[in-house]
Design an enzyme around this catalytic site. Structure first.
Site, PDB file in Angstrom:
ATOM      1  CG  ASN A  10      -1.808   1.150   1.353  1.00 39.79           C
ATOM      2  OD1 ASN A  10      -1.380   2.264   1.126  1.00 39.79           O
ATOM      3  ND2 ASN A  10      -3.054   0.919   1.719  1.00 39.79           N
ATOM      4  CG  ASP A  12      -3.056   4.615   0.687  1.00 38.61           C
ATOM      5  OD1 ASP A  12      -3.105   4.452  -0.543  1.00 38.61           O
ATOM      6  OD2 ASP A  12      -3.912   4.146   1.480  1.00 38.61           O
ATOM      7  CG  HIS A  13       0.706   6.446   4.790  1.00 34.22           C
ATOM      8  ND1 HIS A  13      -0.205   7.468   4.987  1.00 34.22           N
ATOM      9  CD2 HIS A  13       0.134   5.334   5.285  1.00 34.22           C
ATOM     10  CE1 HIS A  13      -1.273   6.992   5.599  1.00 34.22           C
ATOM     11  NE2 HIS A  13      -1.100   5.691   5.791  1.00 34.22           N
ATOM     12  NE  ARG A  21       7.616  21.216   3.046  1.00 29.51           N
ATOM     13  CZ  ARG A  21       8.908  21.461   3.215  1.00 29.51           C
ATOM     14  NH1 ARG A  21       9.675  21.670   2.180  1.00 29.51           N
ATOM     15  NH2 ARG A  21       9.415  21.492   4.408  1.00 29.51           N
ATOM     16  CG  HIS A  46      -8.213   4.151   1.201  1.00 29.18           C
ATOM     17  ND1 HIS A  46      -8.361   4.073   2.564  1.00 29.18           N
ATOM     18  CD2 HIS A  46      -9.438   4.492   0.719  1.00 29.18           C
ATOM     19  CE1 HIS A  46      -9.607   4.356   2.889  1.00 29.18           C
ATOM     20  NE2 HIS A  46     -10.279   4.628   1.792  1.00 29.18           N
ATOM     21  NE  ARG A  48      -9.262   8.575   4.359  1.00 29.53           N
ATOM     22  CZ  ARG A  48      -9.479   7.719   5.359  1.00 29.53           C
ATOM     23  NH1 ARG A  48      -8.715   6.657   5.485  1.00 29.53           N
ATOM     24  NH2 ARG A  48     -10.426   7.935   6.231  1.00 29.53           N
ATOM     25  NE  ARG A  52      -7.528  11.613   5.372  1.00 30.43           N
ATOM     26  CZ  ARG A  52      -8.042  11.063   6.478  1.00 30.43           C
ATOM     27  NH1 ARG A  52      -7.301  10.287   7.233  1.00 30.43           N
ATOM     28  NH2 ARG A  52      -9.277  11.317   6.845  1.00 30.43           N
ATOM     29  CG  HIS A  53      -3.546   8.946   1.466  1.00 32.74           C
ATOM     30  ND1 HIS A  53      -4.409   8.248   0.680  1.00 32.74           N
ATOM     31  CD2 HIS A  53      -3.769   8.536   2.750  1.00 32.74           C
ATOM     32  CE1 HIS A  53      -5.121   7.431   1.450  1.00 32.74           C
ATOM     33  NE2 HIS A  53      -4.778   7.590   2.706  1.00 32.74           N
ATOM     34  CD  GLU A  76      -6.779  -0.296   1.247  1.00 32.28           C
ATOM     35  OE1 GLU A  76      -5.999  -1.198   1.566  1.00 32.28           O
ATOM     36  OE2 GLU A  76      -6.807   0.827   1.799  1.00 32.28           O
ATOM     37  CB  THR A 106      -5.510   4.933   9.745  1.00 31.83           C
ATOM     38  OG1 THR A 106      -5.393   3.845   8.822  1.00 31.83           O
ATOM     39  CG2 THR A 106      -5.622   4.367  11.152  1.00 31.83           C
ATOM     40  CB  THR A 107      -9.288   2.043   7.502  1.00 32.96           C
ATOM     41  OG1 THR A 107      -8.847   2.701   6.320  1.00 32.96           O
ATOM     42  CG2 THR A 107     -10.660   1.440   7.266  1.00 32.96           C
ATOM     43  CD  GLU A 157      -7.005  -6.298   3.424  1.00 35.07           C
ATOM     44  OE1 GLU A 157      -7.113  -6.387   2.187  1.00 35.07           O
ATOM     45  OE2 GLU A 157      -6.269  -5.485   4.001  1.00 35.07           O
ATOM     46  CG  HIS A 196      -5.227  -1.207   9.534  1.00 30.65           C
ATOM     47  ND1 HIS A 196      -4.721  -0.501  10.592  1.00 30.65           N
ATOM     48  CD2 HIS A 196      -5.819  -0.307   8.716  1.00 30.65           C
ATOM     49  CE1 HIS A 196      -5.007   0.779  10.431  1.00 30.65           C
ATOM     50  NE2 HIS A 196      -5.672   0.930   9.284  1.00 30.65           N
ATOM     51  N   GLY A 197      -1.698  -2.195  10.049  1.00 31.78           N
ATOM     52  CA  GLY A 197      -0.781  -2.072  11.177  1.00 31.78           C
ATOM     53  C   GLY A 197       0.312  -3.127  11.228  1.00 31.78           C
ATOM     54  N   GLY A 218       1.247  -1.203   4.361  1.00 25.99           N
ATOM     55  CA  GLY A 218       1.660   0.108   3.880  1.00 25.99           C
ATOM     56  C   GLY A 218       2.502   0.895   4.848  1.00 25.99           C
ATOM     57  CG  HIS A 219       2.037   3.787   8.826  1.00 29.11           C
ATOM     58  ND1 HIS A 219       2.737   3.508   9.980  1.00 29.11           N
ATOM     59  CD2 HIS A 219       1.976   5.132   8.732  1.00 29.11           C
ATOM     60  CE1 HIS A 219       3.073   4.639  10.569  1.00 29.11           C
ATOM     61  NE2 HIS A 219       2.618   5.640   9.830  1.00 29.11           N
TER      62      HIS A 219
END
Ligand code: PXP
Length: 245
Positions: A10, A12-13, A21, A46, A48, A52-53, A76, A106-107, A157, A196-197, A218-219
């Protein structure tokens, strides 16, 4: 030896940092290309409601990249008319329906499928008819697994966020919930993913559940990339998963 558990990255981040920026760097599409070259089995993003990302232009470019690379894009998305229209336009390999609240970081939590079939079932049907593999992101609860199956999903999932935050006996209880949900889903003919996580250790824990076929991460990996580079972080994750399977 269990079969290869797929690793979806993922990105996204990477877009979160870019958007801090407002320019084009770092580019999530470049990150996706590097992730695929490093052995990722697919890309997850994802889109959203508040963008936001990941942006609409990112989805366009990621669709192209995955098509050329012959690897799956997992979109997502919240269950809204806007997202459904976007998904039906791009027809990604897979769509993972997630809950979404604007104010969340986050989700948080899984999709409440049971009791919300009137909203979810038509979306599942429309995506499936367009040839998109539909996954529902749910808590590891037997009633949600059964509701996801009844809603026509092909994949569930399982949300691993709680597991990753807990420790000791509480973590063991949550692991048992994940095991039971995965077994029930497989019995019903659903493919089981988890995410997730997750980090190196918790991803290995999930691979030890025999029904789990794919992890989406992802993160943690984007964070690790700051220190060791994305390619190296993905290689380490792959090695941790393979050692546990
Ligand atoms: N799977 C789903 C359905 C998600 O919503 C997310 C977060 O976007 C992830 C996996 C990846 O979670 P993380 O970024 O914490 O690894």
């Amino acid at each position: 030896m269990t079969a290869h558990v797929r690793l979806g990255i993922n990105i996204d981040h990477v877009a979160t940092v870019r958007n801090a920026r407002g320019g084009g760097h770092p580019d999530p599409v470049r990150a996706a290309r590097e992730a695929l070259a490093a052995g990722a089995d697919g890309i997850t993003a994802h889109l959203r409601e508040d963008r936001r990302h990941i942006t609409d232009a990112d989805i366009e470019a990621l669709s192209e990249l995955c098509a050329v690379a012959g690897r799956p894009l997992n979109l997502e998305m919240a269950v809204t008319d806007e997202m459904l229209a976007i998904a039906l336009r791009h027809r990604p390999h897979a769509a993972c329906l997630v809950p979404e609240r604007r104010e969340e970081v986050t989700t948080e939590g899984g999709l409440a499928v049971a009791g919300h079939e009137a909203r979810i079932v038509p979306a599942v049907r429309a995506l499936a008819e367009a040839g998109v593999r539909v996954s529902l992101f749910i808590e590891p609860a037997l009633e949600q697994v059964a509701a996801a199956h009844a809603a026509g999903a092909q994949v569930v999932e399982l949300h691993t966020g709680r597991y990753c935050h807990l420790s000791g006996a509480d973590r063991a209880v949550e692991f048992a919930r994940l095991q039971a949900a995965a077994a029930h889903a497989a019995d019903l003919g659903l493919e089981v993913h988890a995410g997730h996580g997750l980090d190196y250790e918790t991803a290995a824990d999930m691979v030890a559940i025999p029904e789990v076929r794919e992890l989406n991460i992802g993160h943690f990996l984007v964070g690790e990339a700051v220190f060791v580079g994305l390619t190296h972080a993905i290689h380490r994750m792959r090695a941790a998963m393979d050692a546990a399977s």
